[in-house]
Design a protein around this motif. Structure first.
Motif, mmCIF file in Angstrom:
data_model
loop_
_atom_site.group_PDB
_atom_site.id
_atom_site.type_symbol
_atom_site.label_atom_id
_atom_site.label_comp_id
_atom_site.label_asym_id
_atom_site.label_seq_id
_atom_site.Cartn_x
_atom_site.Cartn_y
_atom_site.Cartn_z
ATOM 1 N N LYS A 163 42.125 34.326 46.508
ATOM 2 C CA LYS A 163 40.502 34.310 46.378
ATOM 3 C C LYS A 163 40.245 35.858 46.146
ATOM 4 O O LYS A 163 39.437 36.537 46.629
ATOM 5 C CB LYS A 163 39.910 34.009 47.811
ATOM 6 N N HIS A 164 41.183 36.791 45.503
ATOM 7 C CA HIS A 164 40.889 38.036 45.231
ATOM 8 C C HIS A 164 39.872 38.196 44.210
ATOM 9 O O HIS A 164 39.688 37.238 43.052
ATOM 10 C CB HIS A 164 42.336 38.630 44.776
ATOM 11 N N ARG A 165 39.288 39.286 44.108
ATOM 12 C CA ARG A 165 38.207 39.379 43.117
ATOM 13 C C ARG A 165 38.806 40.542 42.123
ATOM 14 O O ARG A 165 38.922 41.463 42.415
ATOM 15 C CB ARG A 165 37.019 40.181 43.863
ATOM 16 N N LEU A 166 38.938 39.996 40.903
ATOM 17 C CA LEU A 166 39.699 40.399 39.910
ATOM 18 C C LEU A 166 38.689 41.292 38.907
ATOM 19 O O LEU A 166 37.855 40.605 38.378
ATOM 20 C CB LEU A 166 40.620 39.624 38.981
ATOM 21 N N GLU A 167 38.764 42.521 38.625
ATOM 22 C CA GLU A 167 37.834 43.199 37.893
ATOM 23 C C GLU A 167 38.694 43.839 36.827
ATOM 24 O O GLU A 167 39.946 44.508 36.914
ATOM 25 C CB GLU A 167 37.167 44.468 38.705
ATOM 26 N N ILE A 168 38.131 43.718 35.516
ATOM 27 C CA ILE A 168 39.142 43.866 34.255
ATOM 28 C C ILE A 168 38.151 44.955 33.460
ATOM 29 O O ILE A 168 37.010 44.677 33.084
ATOM 30 C CB ILE A 168 39.166 42.636 33.329
#
Length: 434
Positions: free
Chosen positions: A291-296
C-alpha cells in the motif's frame, strides 16, 4: 615483517646468531696474539661488549617468551636492532687493530639486519649509519697509529655496505610484496568460500519457497481442477505466475552477478526514451508493492543507454524500497537530466538503515537483519546495482536517516530533451497514476 608470527621467528633466529657472536668474540679475545690489543683498557672494552651481547641475548629471549602482541614485538625488535648495532660497532672499534679487513666486514651485518627488519629503508638506513661510524673509525685508527686516514678504505667499505644493503633490501621488498599478495589471495579465497556457503544456504532457502508453492499449485490444479471455482482457479494461476516470476528474477540476478564477477558483462546502449524504460521497471517491481504511495517524476529525455540494464537499476532500487519501507508510506522515483548524463533517484520514508550496517549494504548476499525479517530475496539487489553502476562508469550517492533513505544513481550518457512536458504522477496502493 608482516605479522606477529614473522616477527617472533625473526627474533628467535637473531637470538641464535647473537649466541654465535658471543662464542666467536670469546674465542677471538682468548686467542689474541702479539701485539694484540693496544691496551688493557681496549681489551676490557672487548670483554664488556661480549658481556653486553650475552646479557642482551638473555633478556631478549626471556622477553620474547612473554610478548605476544604485534606492537610489543615491534618495540622489542627496535631494541634488539639497537643492541646489535652497538655491539657490532663496539667489536669493530676494539678488534680493528689486529685484522682490520676481517673486522670491518662485520659492519655489513648492520644494513643486512636493517633489510630483514625494515626492508629497503632499513637497509639504506643501516648503510648510512655505517658510513658515519666508519668515518670516525678510520680517524680513530689514524690517531692511534699516526698514519694518514685511509679514505680509500672508507670508500670501499661504505660502497660494499651500500651494495649489501641494496641487494638485501630489494630481496626483502620482493619477499614482502609476494607475502602480501599471498595473504590477499588467501583472504579472497576465504571470502569466496564464505560466499559459496552463504550462496548455497540462502539460494536453496529462497528457491525452495516459491518452487514449493508452484509445485503445490500445479498439483492442486491437476487433481482438483474440476472441483475448483473459476475465481479459485484464477487465484491459483496468479499465484503460480507470481512465484514463477520470483524464481525467474532470482535466476536472472544470480546469472547477472556471475557475469559481473567474471567481468564478462557487455552493455548494449541505444537511443531510447527514458520514460518507458522507467515505467517498465516500475511495473516489473509492482509485485513487491503493498500500500505504498508511489510518486513519479520523469523528465522528457531521449538517452543513449542500455535500456534493460538501466531498467534493472530502477527495478532493484524500487523493490528494495518496497521491501524495507512500511505500508502507507511514500516511495518517490525521479529520473532527470544531470551534468553529463541522467540521475535516477529512489527515496522512501522508511526507518533508515542502521549506521553499523551501511558498509555491508552493497555486498553480495548481504541483508539488513533488523529490516529483512519475513522478506524474500537473497541479498543480491543492491550488489547488482553497485556492479552495474561500476560497469556503466557511474556513481552511487546514498543517504539514510530515521526519516528515510535515498539512493541516487548517476549514469553518464548522451541525452536529448524532448518537447513534451515531464511525466509527473502519484500512484496510490492499487490505484493508477494521477
Amino acid at each position: 615483517m608482516t605479522g606477529p608470527g614473522d616477527l617472533r621467528k625473526l627474533e628467535q633466529w637473531m637470538t641464535y646468531v647473537r649466541w654465535f657472536g658471543v662464542a666467536f668474540a670469546v674465542i677471538s679475545i682468548l686467542t689474541q696474539v702479539e701485539p694484540g690489543f693496544p691496551s688493557e683498557t681496549t681489551k676490557g672494552f672487548a670483554w664488556g661488549f661480549t658481556a653486553l651481547l650475552a646479557v642482551g641475548s638473555l633478556l631478549i629471549w626471556g622477553t620474547l617468551a612473554r610478548v605476544v602482541e604485534e606492537p610489543a614485538l615491534r618495540s622489542l625488535g627496535r631494541t634488539a636492532f639497537a643492541l646489535d648495532t652497538i655491539v657490532i660497532c663496539g667489536f669493530v672499534w676494539v678488534f680493528a687493530f689486529e685484522d682490520p679487513s676481517v673486522t670491518w666486514a662485520l659492519l655489513f651485518l648492520v644494513p643486512l639486519e636493517g633489510a630483514l627488519r625494515y626492508r629497503m629503508k632499513g637497509a639504506l638506513g643501516g648503510a648510512g649509519f655505517v658510513a658515519v661510524f666508519f668515518l670516525a673509525q678510520i680517524f680513530h685508527i689514524s690517531d692511534v697509529t699516526g698514519m694518514d686516514p685511509p679514505l680509500q678504505v672508507w670508500i670501499f667499505v661504505v660502497g660494499m655496505a651500500t651494495l649489501v644493503g641494496g641487494v638485501t633490501g630489494t630481496m626483502a621488498e620482493n619477499w614482502y610484496a609476494n607475502s602480501l599478495a599471498f595473504q590477499n589471495q588467501t583472504v579472497k579465497l576465504a571470502e569466496l568460500d564464505r560466499l559459496k556457503d552463504r550462496y548455497l544456504a540462502v539460494t536453496s532457502h529462497e528457491i525452495r519457497g516459491p518452487l514449493t508453492a508452484v509445485i503445490a499449485g500445479i498439483q492442486m490444479l491437476q487433481r482438483r481442477n474440476d472441483r475448483l471455482s473459476e475465481d479459485k482457479r484464477k487465484e491459483m494461476v496468479d499465484m503460480i505466475a507470481s512465484q514463477s516470476q520470483q524464481l525467474a528474477r532470482l535466476v536472472n540476478d544470480l546469472m547477472l552477478s556471475s557475469e559481473l564477477q567474471a567481468g564478462s558483462l557487455s552493455l548494449d546502449p541505444e537511443w531510447v526514451d527514458l520514460e518507458p524504460v522507467v515505467k517498465q521497471a516500475l511495473e516489473a517491481a509492482a509485485s513487491k508493492r503493498k500500500k505504498h504511495r508511489l510518486e513519479i517524476f520523469i523528465e522528457p529525455l531521449r538517452c543513449y543507454i542500455d535500456p534493460s540494464r538501466v531498467g534493472q537499476l530502477v527495478r532493484n532500487l524500487v523493490e528494495n524500497a518496497y521491501k524495507y519501507t512500511p505500508e502507507n508510506t511514500r516511495v518517490a522515483v525521479t529520473a532527470k537530466q544531470t551534468g553529463g548524463g541522467i540521475l535516477l533517484e529512489v527515496a522512501d520514508d522508511g526507518p533508515g538503515i542502521p549506521a553499523d550496517k551501511r558498509d555491508q549494504l552493497f555486498e553480495a548476499f548481504s541483508r539488513i537483519e533488523e529490516t529483512s525479517a519475513g522478506q524474500e530475496g537473497v541479498g543480491l539487489g543492491l550488489f547488482v546495482v553497485s556492479q552495474l553502476v561500476n560497469a556503466m562508469d557511474g556513481r552511487i550517492d546514498f543517504s539514510s536517516s530515521l526519516r528515510g533513505t535515498t539512493f541516487g544513481i548517476h549514469v553518464p550518457c548522451d541525452t536529448e530533451r524532448l518537447a513534451h512536458q515531464p511525466q509527473l504522477g502519484l500512484v496510490r496502493g492499487g490505484g493508477e497514476a494521477g
